[in-house]
Design a protein around this motif. Structure first.
Motif, PDB file in Angstrom:
ATOM      1  N   LYS A 103       0.804  -1.034  -0.020  1.00  0.00           N
ATOM      2  CA  LYS A 103       0.010  -0.020  -0.105  1.00  0.00           C
ATOM      3  C   LYS A 103       1.081   1.403   0.029  1.00  0.00           C
ATOM      4  O   LYS A 103       0.486   2.255  -0.701  1.00  0.00           O
ATOM      5  CB  LYS A 103      -0.905   0.055   1.267  1.00  0.00           C
ATOM      6  CG  LYS A 103      -1.919   1.290   1.384  1.00  0.00           C
ATOM      7  CD  LYS A 103      -2.802   1.050   2.420  1.00  0.00           C
ATOM      8  CE  LYS A 103      -3.722   0.109   2.228  1.00  0.00           C
ATOM      9  NZ  LYS A 103      -4.959  -0.224   3.376  1.00  0.00           N
ATOM     10  N   LEU A 334      -4.950  -2.027  -9.908  1.00  0.00           N
ATOM     11  CA  LEU A 334      -4.027  -2.431  -8.812  1.00  0.00           C
ATOM     12  C   LEU A 334      -3.960  -3.868  -9.214  1.00  0.00           C
ATOM     13  O   LEU A 334      -4.886  -4.803  -9.056  1.00  0.00           O
ATOM     14  CB  LEU A 334      -4.745  -1.934  -7.405  1.00  0.00           C
ATOM     15  CG  LEU A 334      -4.854  -0.768  -7.383  1.00  0.00           C
ATOM     16  CD1 LEU A 334      -5.616  -0.412  -6.111  1.00  0.00           C
ATOM     17  CD2 LEU A 334      -3.542   0.157  -7.037  1.00  0.00           C
ATOM     18  N   TYR A 337      -2.356  -6.247  -4.701  1.00  0.00           N
ATOM     19  CA  TYR A 337      -2.358  -5.058  -3.936  1.00  0.00           C
ATOM     20  C   TYR A 337      -2.575  -5.606  -2.358  1.00  0.00           C
ATOM     21  O   TYR A 337      -3.545  -6.248  -2.230  1.00  0.00           O
ATOM     22  CB  TYR A 337      -3.409  -4.382  -4.340  1.00  0.00           C
ATOM     23  CG  TYR A 337      -3.565  -2.906  -3.521  1.00  0.00           C
ATOM     24  CD1 TYR A 337      -2.338  -1.839  -3.242  1.00  0.00           C
ATOM     25  CD2 TYR A 337      -4.887  -2.396  -2.666  1.00  0.00           C
ATOM     26  CE1 TYR A 337      -2.667  -0.894  -2.642  1.00  0.00           C
ATOM     27  CE2 TYR A 337      -4.914  -1.429  -2.025  1.00  0.00           C
ATOM     28  CZ  TYR A 337      -3.911  -0.699  -1.893  1.00  0.00           C
ATOM     29  OH  TYR A 337      -4.159   0.656  -1.171  1.00  0.00           O
TER      30      TYR A 337
END
Length: 466
Positions: A103, A334, A337
Motif C-alpha cells: 500500500k 491495482l 495489492y
C-alpha cells in the motif's frame, strides 16, 4: 453524503433542518442518477445470472476476467508498462510470480498507477480513509462506481430489501449530518429522493440515544445500516428503554469488524438477521454475508488471494492476508495489492445457500475502540479525520483521559500548518469543542503482534463506555 469542507460545512451545520433535508435530497437525486445507469443495469443482470454458478464455473469466469484485465492494464499505467514481468503475466494469465504491491508504494506514487488514457475515461476522484490513517486519492471510473452499486443491490436482495424502489433505509455511520456542538435533536437528516435517513454516529450519548430510537420508530426503516459499533449502541439504548418497535427486514453492517456480542444483541433487539459487508475504497475485494450466515468471497468481483506469512496460498481453515487484484476500475488498476486486512477461510467450502465462490469464516482487523468525549458521547470510526491528508504518512489516536485525545502523526516531507489545521478541523467536527486535542509528531508508530497497530488506542476504563 458529501458536504465539502470549511465554510460549506459550517453553513450546512447552521442551516435549519428543513434546509438540511432539502440539500440532502438534492444531493441524493444527483447520486441516484450517478449510481443507477446503464453499467449498473448490466452488472446487476450479470450478477443475478452468476450468483448460483458452481465454484469451478466461477473460477473459470474469474480467470478470463483476470486475463482481460491484465491485457488492458500492463500498457495503461506507467508502473506496469515499465516492468516486463507484467507483460509476461498478461500473456500467460498467471500472476502468481508477480511481486506483491505494498500500500505504501501506491500511496507514495499514485500517478504511476493512473491509466494513461484517463481523459477518455469518465471518472470521479475518491479517497481512502484506512485504519492506519493513510490517505490515498485516486480516480474511479464512473462504470466502476455503478458496478459497485450493482454488488450492493444483489447483497441487499439477500435480505429482501432493494435500493431501487425507495424503501425506507436508515444509516448510522460517518455522515457529519449534525454539528459537533449540537445538543438537541435532530441528529439526522432525510434524503427524500432515495427515502434515506442519515443519522449521526458522533452524537450517540446516553442523553441523545432515546431521541435516535424515537426517530427510528417514527421512520420505520425496512433496512438499518451502519458501523457495527453505532448499531450496537442503538440496540443497547432500545434494550435499556425496554424494547424497540423498529422491525427492519435486515441490518447491514460495514467498515468495522462485526463482533459476536454486537451481532447477538442487534439481532435480538431488532428481530432480524445481520448481514455483514466487507469492501474497500480501492474496489479490489468483496466479501458478503448471505441469509444463511456464511461469508462469500465474490469471485466475479475481483481476484483475491489469501496468503500466509510465507506468501503461499492458505488452505481452508487457515488465516492469511488479503492480496487483491480488482477488475472493476480501469482508471486506477491495482495488481496483487496488499490491502492490509486478514481473513480466515472456512474449513467447510460447501455453501448452505447453494451459491458458488469461496467461503470465509471471519474477516479480521478493523476492530476499533471508542473515543469518549467529556459530555459522554461515544465516537468510533475516526479514520475520517485523515481522509484528505495526503501529507500524513501514518496516524494513531490515543486516549488516556476522557478530556483529551492525542493525535500521533508521522509526517511526510510536505506536511505543514495547513495540514494540521485540516486535521484539527475534521477532529473538531466529530469530537466537539470541549475535548482537548493534542498533536504529537513521531518518527514511527509502534506495532503490536503481527505488525499491526490499533488506529484508536484507548486506556480508558471500559466501564466508562459500557
Amino acid at each position: 453524503m458529501s458536504y465539502g469542507t470549511g465554510i460549506r460545512q459550517r453553513l450546512y451545520n447552521a442551516s435549519p433542518s428543513l434546509i438540511k433535508d432539502a440539500l440532502a435530497t438534492v444531493y441524493g437525486l444527483q447520486q441516484r442518477h450517478a449510481r443507477y445507469g446503464d453499467d449498473f443495469v448490466y452488472h446487476l443482470a450479470l450478477l443475478l445470472q452468476l450468483q448460483y454458478w458452481p465454484r469451478e464455473a466461477l473460477l473459470a469466469y474469474q480467470r478470463e476476467q483476470l486475463r482481460i484485465f491484465l491485457r488492458n492494464t500492463v500498457s495503461a499505467a506507467p508502473y506496469y508498462a515499465s516492468r516486463p514481468e507484467y507483460a509476461a503475466a498478461a500473456e500467460s494469465g498467471d500472476i502468481s510470480n508477480l511481486p506483491l504491491l505494498p500500500k505504501s508504494v501506491v500511496k507514495n506514487n499514485p500517478a504511476e498507477f493512473v491509466n494513461g488514457d484517463l481523459k477518455n475515461i469518465p471518472h470521479r476522484m475518491v479517497h481512502t480513509s484506512g485504519t492506519t490513517g493513510q490517505a490515498l486519492v485516486f480516480p474511479m471510473a464512473n462504470s466502476c462506481f455503478q458496478r459497485e452499486y450493482a454488488y450492493k443491490q444483489i447483497h441487499y436482495s439477500w435480505g429482501k430489501v432493494s435500493l431501487l424502489n425507495r424503501q425506507p433505509f436508515a444509516f448510522c455511520a460517518g455522515h457529519p449530518v449534525a454539528g459537533p456542538g449540537r445538543r438537541r435533536p435532530p441528529f439526522w437528516t432525510r434524503d427524500s429522493a432515495n427515502n434515506h435517513l442519515f443519522m449521526s454516529s458522533y452524537h450517540l450519548s446516553d442523553e441523545n440515544l432515546p431521541h435516535y430510537i424515537r426517530e427510528l420508530e417514527r421512520f420505520q426503516p425496512a433496512m438499518l445500516g451502519g458501523y457495527p459499533s453505532s448499531i450496537y449502541l442503538l440496540a443497547l439504548a432500545a434494550q435499556k428503554a425496554g424494547g424497540c418497535r423498529v422491525r427492519p427486514k435486515a441490518v447491514y453492517t460495514f467498515s468495522e469488524t462485526l463482533l459476536d456480542y454486537q451481532r447477538a444483541l442487534i439481532e435480538e433487539i431488532f428481530g432480524c438477521r445481520v448481514f455483514n459487508w466487507y469492501g474497500n475504497t480501492e474496489i479490489c475485494a468483496n466479501i458478503v454475508e448471505c441469509e444463511c450466515g456464511e461469508l462469500h468471497m465474490k469471485l466475479e468481483h475481483s481476484y483475491v488471494e489469501v496468503l500466509n506469512d510465507e506468501n503461499k496460498p492458505c488452505s481452508p481453515g487457515e488465516t492469511g492476508r488479503l492480496v487483491c487484484t480488482g477488475f472493476g476500475n480501469p482508471a486506477f488498476p491495482l495488481v496483487r495489492y496488499e490491502i492490509g486486512d486478514v481473513v480466515t477461510l472456512s474449513g467447510n467450502q460447501q455453501a448452505a445457500c447453494g451459491r458458488g465462490g469461496i467461503l470465509v469464516d471471519k474477516v479480521l482487523g478493523r476492530v476499533e475502540d471508542y473515543i469518549v468525549t467529556p459530555d459522554g458521547r461515544l465516537v468510533g470510526r475516526l479514520d475520517h479525520l485523515f481522509k484528505d491528508s495526503v501529507n500524513v504518512a501514518e496516524a494513531q489516536i490515543c486516549q488516556q483521559d476522557r478530556n483529551e485525545v492525542v493525535l500521533k502523526i508521522v509526517k511526510k516531507d510536505l506536511y505543514g500548518d495547513r495540514d494540521e489545521k485540516a486535521v484539527l478541523r475534521e477532529a473538531r467536527t466529530r469530537l466537539g469543542k470541549e475535548i482537548g486535542i493534542k498533536f504529537e509528531y513521531v518518527d514511527s508508530i509502534p506495532r503490536a503482534a503481527g505488525g499491526k497497530f490499533r488506529f484508536i488506542h484507548s486506556t480508558i476504563n471500559r466501564k466508562e463506555i459500557a
